[in-house]
Scaffold this motif. Structure first.
Motif, PDB file in Angstrom:
ATOM      1  N   UNK A 105       0.874  -1.148  -0.023  1.00 10.18           N
ATOM      2  CA  UNK A 105      -0.350   0.019  -0.037  1.00 10.18           C
ATOM      3  C   UNK A 105       0.833   1.188   0.112  1.00 10.18           C
ATOM      4  N   UNK A 106       0.810   1.928  -1.045  1.00 15.16           N
ATOM      5  CA  UNK A 106       1.383   3.339  -1.062  1.00 15.16           C
ATOM      6  C   UNK A 106       0.564   4.682  -0.762  1.00 15.16           C
ATOM      7  N   UNK A 107       1.010   5.207   0.331  1.00 15.13           N
ATOM      8  CA  UNK A 107      -0.027   6.392   0.779  1.00 15.13           C
ATOM      9  C   UNK A 107       0.638   7.639   0.279  1.00 15.13           C
ATOM     10  N   UNK A 157      -0.508   1.507 -13.896  1.00 13.57           N
ATOM     11  CA  UNK A 157      -0.311   0.348 -13.373  1.00 13.57           C
ATOM     12  C   UNK A 157      -0.631  -0.260 -12.192  1.00 13.57           C
ATOM     13  N   UNK A 158      -0.893   0.736 -11.419  1.00 11.67           N
ATOM     14  CA  UNK A 158      -1.264   0.301  -9.888  1.00 11.67           C
ATOM     15  C   UNK A 158      -2.843   0.202  -9.708  1.00 11.67           C
ATOM     16  N   UNK A 159      -3.096  -0.375  -8.678  1.00  4.84           N
ATOM     17  CA  UNK A 159      -4.783  -0.134  -8.141  1.00  4.84           C
ATOM     18  C   UNK A 159      -4.789   1.190  -7.268  1.00  4.84           C
ATOM     19  N   UNK A 177       4.276  -2.730 -10.414  1.00  5.50           N
ATOM     20  CA  UNK A 177       3.324  -1.734 -10.069  1.00  5.50           C
ATOM     21  C   UNK A 177       2.001  -2.425  -9.803  1.00  5.50           C
ATOM     22  N   UNK A 178       1.639  -3.521 -10.438  1.00  3.41           N
ATOM     23  CA  UNK A 178       0.348  -4.127 -10.493  1.00  3.41           C
ATOM     24  C   UNK A 178      -0.016  -4.734  -9.067  1.00  3.41           C
ATOM     25  N   UNK A 179       1.283  -4.697  -8.270  1.00  2.81           N
ATOM     26  CA  UNK A 179       1.007  -5.334  -6.870  1.00  2.81           C
ATOM     27  C   UNK A 179       0.962  -4.216  -5.636  1.00  2.81           C
ATOM     28  N   UNK A 180       0.918  -2.967  -6.466  1.00  6.77           N
ATOM     29  CA  UNK A 180       0.706  -2.145  -5.423  1.00  6.77           C
ATOM     30  C   UNK A 180      -0.517  -1.261  -5.368  1.00  6.77           C
ATOM     31  N   UNK A 216       8.613   4.066  -6.784  1.00  6.50           N
ATOM     32  CA  UNK A 216       8.336   3.398  -5.421  1.00  6.50           C
ATOM     33  C   UNK A 216       8.438   1.962  -5.852  1.00  6.50           C
ATOM     34  N   UNK A 217       7.684   1.468  -6.814  1.00  5.90           N
ATOM     35  CA  UNK A 217       7.542   0.066  -7.084  1.00  5.90           C
ATOM     36  C   UNK A 217       8.941  -0.349  -7.287  1.00  5.90           C
TER      37      UNK A 217
END
Length: 244
Positions: A22-24, A202-204, A182-185, A174-175
């Motif tokens: 999780x990227x805040x 490519x993030x959610x 990126x898809x796992x972030x 960050x990834x």
């Protein structure tokens, strides 16, 4: 995609896989911009100018990135404050600008944040931050001032690459540093421009609808995977979706 009623339906083609990181976002997402209202009341005699200032700082951060320029977020904040003084016919002093920068560095956490972070940490999510604010040489970051740094594995700043969000390069920073796709972030932010940027990279994404923020219902734009009113609400929805 799950038919969980807590989540916004996502258009086919946008990422919706289980996140591991999780990227805040920090400003307004975790820390309370409204804490600077007394300064705007004193200088402009109108706390509504705070929102005008904040929106202009975001706009000019995007502008300098699109133009290939760079000045850090605190410098932009000071410049926009002075510009609004000219617009509103108010004298802005050097002391006012110092008070503004001090406020930008020392905003408190929203009262709901620690509980939400505890729930997410206990559920096993890795957590980092990605902010437009620069690091403070020899000093504490806004996140550290707010007492939240201990919840996060890393603190990333766009100052590293001199490019503001929502440029894709910032999310990929960050990834890449975490050595994950990126898809796992999943980006957690209070601003739709940030969730759109993350999803386009490519993030959610999850949207916190802090006061003054809401989803943007425009066909063809990515919609947040999860929309929540505060961080404990977000944590409960994310955990229900991916940990139960």
């Amino acid at each position: 995609m799950s038919d969980n009623s807590h989540a916004v339906h996502v258009r086919d083609g946008w990422i919706g896989v289980e996140p591991t990181v999780l990227i805040f976002d920090v400003n307004e997402t975790l820390i309370d911009v409204e804490a600077m209202s007394p300064l705007f009341e004193r200088v402009f005699a109108d706390t509504r100018v705070l929102r005008e200032w904040f929106g202009q700082v975001v706009m000019y951060s995007m502008t300098v990135t699109l133009c290939g320029c760079y000045e850090d977020y605190f410098a932009l904040g000071r410049g926009v404050f002075s510009m609004l003084g000219d617009i509103h016919g108010v004298k802005v002093t050097p002391s006012d600008l110092d008070d503004l920068e001090h406020g930008m560095r020392t905003m408190p956490a929203h009262p709901d944040v620690e509980e939400g972070l505890r729930r997410l940490r206990d559920a096993g999510f890795r957590m980092v931050t990605l902010t437009n604010s620069p690091p403070v040489a020899g000093g504490r970051t806004p996140l550290e001032h707010a007492g939240l740094a201990g919840y996060f594995e890393r603190q990333f700043s766009v100052d590293t690459i001199r490019t503001f969000k929502p440029a894709a390069l910032t999310y990929h920073l960050a990834a890449r540093e975490l050595d994950v796709p990126p898809s796992t972030c999943l980006m957690v932010a209070a601003h739709v421009w940030d969730t759109i940027g993350a999803q386009s990279a490519g993030l959610s994404a999850g949207l916190l609808t802090r006061p003054g923020n809401a989803p943007l219902p425009v066909h063809g734009l990515p919609q947040p995977n999860i929309v929540a009113s505060d961080l404990p609400d977000f944590a409960d929805r994310l955990i229900a979706r991916w940990r139960t």
